[in-house]
Design a protein around this motif. Sequence first.
Motif, short mmCIF file in Angstrom:
data_model
loop_
_atom_site.label_atom_id
_atom_site.label_comp_id
_atom_site.label_asym_id
_atom_site.label_seq_id
_atom_site.Cartn_x
_atom_site.Cartn_y
_atom_site.Cartn_z
N ASP A 225 0.98 -1.26 -0.08
CA ASP A 225 -0.17 -0.07 -0.21
C ASP A 225 0.90 1.32 0.13
OD1 ASP A 225 1.07 0.35 2.62
OD2 ASP A 225 -1.04 -0.36 3.65
N ASN A 226 0.27 2.32 0.20
CA ASN A 226 1.22 3.67 0.03
C ASN A 226 1.82 3.98 1.47
OD1 ASN A 226 -1.24 4.63 1.49
ND2 ASN A 226 -1.90 6.15 -0.09
N VAL A 227 1.68 3.39 2.25
CA VAL A 227 2.14 3.83 3.52
C VAL A 227 3.65 3.54 3.76
CG1 VAL A 227 2.14 3.11 6.10
CG2 VAL A 227 0.04 3.02 5.02
N GLY A 228 4.33 2.52 3.35
CA GLY A 228 5.64 2.46 3.16
C GLY A 228 6.10 1.42 4.54
N GLY A 229 7.57 1.60 4.50
CA GLY A 229 8.39 1.00 5.47
C GLY A 229 9.18 -0.27 5.11
N LEU A 230 9.24 -0.67 3.71
CA LEU A 230 10.32 -1.52 3.32
C LEU A 230 11.62 -0.79 3.11
CD1 LEU A 230 10.98 -4.23 1.94
CD2 LEU A 230 10.18 -3.36 -0.02
N GLU A 231 12.65 -1.62 3.58
CA GLU A 231 14.08 -1.18 3.54
C GLU A 231 14.94 -2.42 3.16
OE1 GLU A 231 13.94 1.99 7.30
OE2 GLU A 231 15.11 0.37 7.61
N VAL A 232 15.95 -1.82 2.10
CA VAL A 232 16.81 -2.75 1.74
C VAL A 232 18.17 -2.39 1.97
CG1 VAL A 232 17.64 -3.61 -0.85
CG2 VAL A 232 15.20 -3.10 -0.39
N GLU A 233 18.90 -3.26 2.32
CA GLU A 233 20.25 -3.21 2.93
C GLU A 233 21.11 -2.52 1.33
OE1 GLU A 233 23.45 -5.49 5.55
OE2 GLU A 233 22.79 -6.67 3.69
N ASP A 234 21.76 -1.64 1.76
CA ASP A 234 22.85 -0.86 0.68
C ASP A 234 23.83 -1.91 0.37
OD1 ASP A 234 24.56 0.60 -0.81
OD2 ASP A 234 24.47 2.45 0.04
N PRO A 235 23.86 -2.47 -0.88
CA PRO A 235 25.00 -3.52 -1.27
C PRO A 235 26.46 -2.94 -0.96
CG PRO A 235 23.32 -3.13 -3.01
CD PRO A 235 23.04 -2.14 -1.91
N ASN A 236 26.61 -1.61 -0.90
CA ASN A 236 28.17 -0.99 -0.88
C ASN A 236 28.26 -0.64 0.61
OD1 ASN A 236 28.18 -0.98 -3.70
ND2 ASN A 236 27.02 0.72 -3.82
N LYS A 237 27.12 -0.82 1.50
CA LYS A 237 27.44 -0.51 3.00
C LYS A 237 26.64 -1.19 3.69
CE LYS A 237 27.78 4.51 1.85
NZ LYS A 237 26.85 6.01 2.35
N PRO A 238 27.24 -2.51 4.05
CA PRO A 238 26.64 -3.84 4.90
C PRO A 238 26.12 -3.10 6.17
CG PRO A 238 28.38 -4.60 3.72
CD PRO A 238 28.59 -2.92 3.53
N GLY A 239 24.95 -3.36 6.44
CA GLY A 239 24.29 -2.76 7.82
C GLY A 239 23.58 -1.67 7.66
N HIS A 240 23.59 -0.94 6.54
CA HIS A 240 23.00 0.32 6.41
C HIS A 240 21.75 0.10 5.38
CE1 HIS A 240 22.34 4.57 5.56
NE2 HIS A 240 22.17 4.47 4.09
N PHE A 241 21.01 0.40 5.68
CA PHE A 241 19.46 0.49 5.07
C PHE A 241 18.92 1.43 4.21
CE2 PHE A 241 19.89 -3.53 7.53
CZ PHE A 241 19.27 -4.38 6.88
N ILE A 242 18.58 1.28 2.80
CA ILE A 242 17.81 2.28 2.51
C ILE A 242 16.34 2.08 2.23
CG2 ILE A 242 20.10 2.99 1.16
CD1 ILE A 242 19.02 1.44 -1.14
N SER A 243 15.57 3.11 2.00
CA SER A 243 14.03 2.96 1.90
C SER A 243 13.59 2.57 0.43
CB SER A 243 13.14 4.18 2.21
OG SER A 243 11.94 4.18 1.95
N ALA A 244 12.73 1.48 0.37
CA ALA A 244 12.12 1.23 -0.82
C ALA A 244 10.86 1.63 -1.05
CB ALA A 244 12.22 -0.33 -1.12
N PRO A 245 10.76 2.93 -1.30
CA PRO A 245 9.29 3.53 -1.26
C PRO A 245 8.20 2.96 -2.22
CG PRO A 245 10.77 5.04 -2.60
CD PRO A 245 11.57 3.79 -1.90
N PRO A 246 7.12 3.17 -1.66
CA PRO A 246 5.98 2.77 -2.60
C PRO A 246 5.94 3.85 -4.01
CG PRO A 246 5.15 3.03 -0.48
CD PRO A 246 6.38 3.51 -0.39
N ILE A 247 5.60 2.86 -5.05
CA ILE A 247 5.60 3.71 -6.35
C ILE A 247 4.11 3.18 -6.88
CG2 ILE A 247 6.55 4.05 -8.63
CD1 ILE A 247 9.17 3.61 -7.39
N GLU A 248 3.30 4.26 -7.40
CA GLU A 248 1.93 3.88 -7.63
C GLU A 248 2.18 3.05 -9.05
OE1 GLU A 248 -2.07 3.99 -7.88
OE2 GLU A 248 -0.73 4.99 -6.18
N GLY A 249 1.38 1.96 -8.94
CA GLY A 249 1.22 0.91 -9.84
C GLY A 249 2.45 0.01 -10.05
N ALA A 250 3.32 0.24 -9.39
CA ALA A 250 4.69 -0.68 -9.59
C ALA A 250 4.47 -1.85 -8.67
CB ALA A 250 5.87 0.32 -9.11
N LEU A 251 5.33 -2.99 -9.26
CA LEU A 251 5.52 -4.18 -8.50
C LEU A 251 7.06 -4.29 -7.99
CD1 LEU A 251 4.50 -7.22 -8.10
CD2 LEU A 251 5.37 -7.60 -10.33
#
Length: 336
Positions: A225-251
């Motif tokens: 949904d459009n609330v968000g909260g998913l985070e992905v580990e930065d491949p170049n900085k282990p232990g550091h997470f980046i947001s994977a925000p909702p994008i309208e209509g995207a899988l």
Amino acid sequence: MSSVSLGDAEGISVLDFGAFLNGSESTKAELAWAMLDSFKRVGFVYLVNHGIPADKVRNMFQWSKRFFDLPSEVKLLAPHPPSGTHHRGYSAPGVEKVVQHIYDEENLKNIRAKAPNVKESFESGWEESKSMPNIWLPDGVLPGFKEACMDFFWTCHETELNILRALCLALGIPEDLLVKYHKAHDNQLRLLHYPSVPVRDLEEDKISRIDAHSDFGSITLLLQDNVGGLEVEDPNKPGHFISAPPIEGALIVNAGDFLMRWSNDLIRSTIHRVRAPPQMKPINGMTPERYFFFFFFLEFLAVVECLPGTYSDDNPPKYEPISASQYVLHRLAASY
């Protein structure tokens, strides 16, 4: 910017998958290569025009909300078995605790007691499966729910196969090579609901949503949904997470551990987690509730080895052939 690229979100490519479904041979190849590049860099990709109709997505979110709005005692009429190897039925908030490569029962018990995952889920799969039969609510409790889940299951399955075909094209192997390993429909549709919880409890790690982990199958499809909260580990900085925000209509599609192994580590299986949504606006100190669903898969009967084109004399296969069931079942058992 290429004709298939719509930009990126925190380094994760946003691609027009319609170029593969309806484009020329050259645009199909361009899309396939761009998708593989995102898988190689970060293990995730956003796809729009992915083939899952928007009305079916909206309908499934509505059915998911109707199910989770039922009283607890009603939802528990379709109980998830105690065994983590049978992923079907309803799990109540706090029952599951996602962990990463921890198999000792005492350690698992201690970790799960420390900060439970406050989420609830319902899982279903192929209706004719003998190894993992579905567990539904009794007839008449929520008419139409089973049928909606099964319709969405098969819609997602078709999208899965098209994504696998594109991946084969990018790897330079026959387009049906991966498809034939996904014909027994050992797939899982997982509806998830995060109830509203105190922000302070999340910030102080008294509770969690989904802790950092990688998926264990081939690929995972995620609709949020459009609330968000998913985070992905930065491949170049282990232990550091980046947001994977909702994008309208995207899988959102991410590669799992088995695909990484299958590709001789060419493709990444990236650690990810679900936290409190960024820039959220708490109401009376509470987080907004959140809904999303996964569709992920692996053919339990398949025995696979490193894919052609992912190894060479200078980069030999890193893994011996293995069956999916041998690899996955111990992961399933440790995830519940």
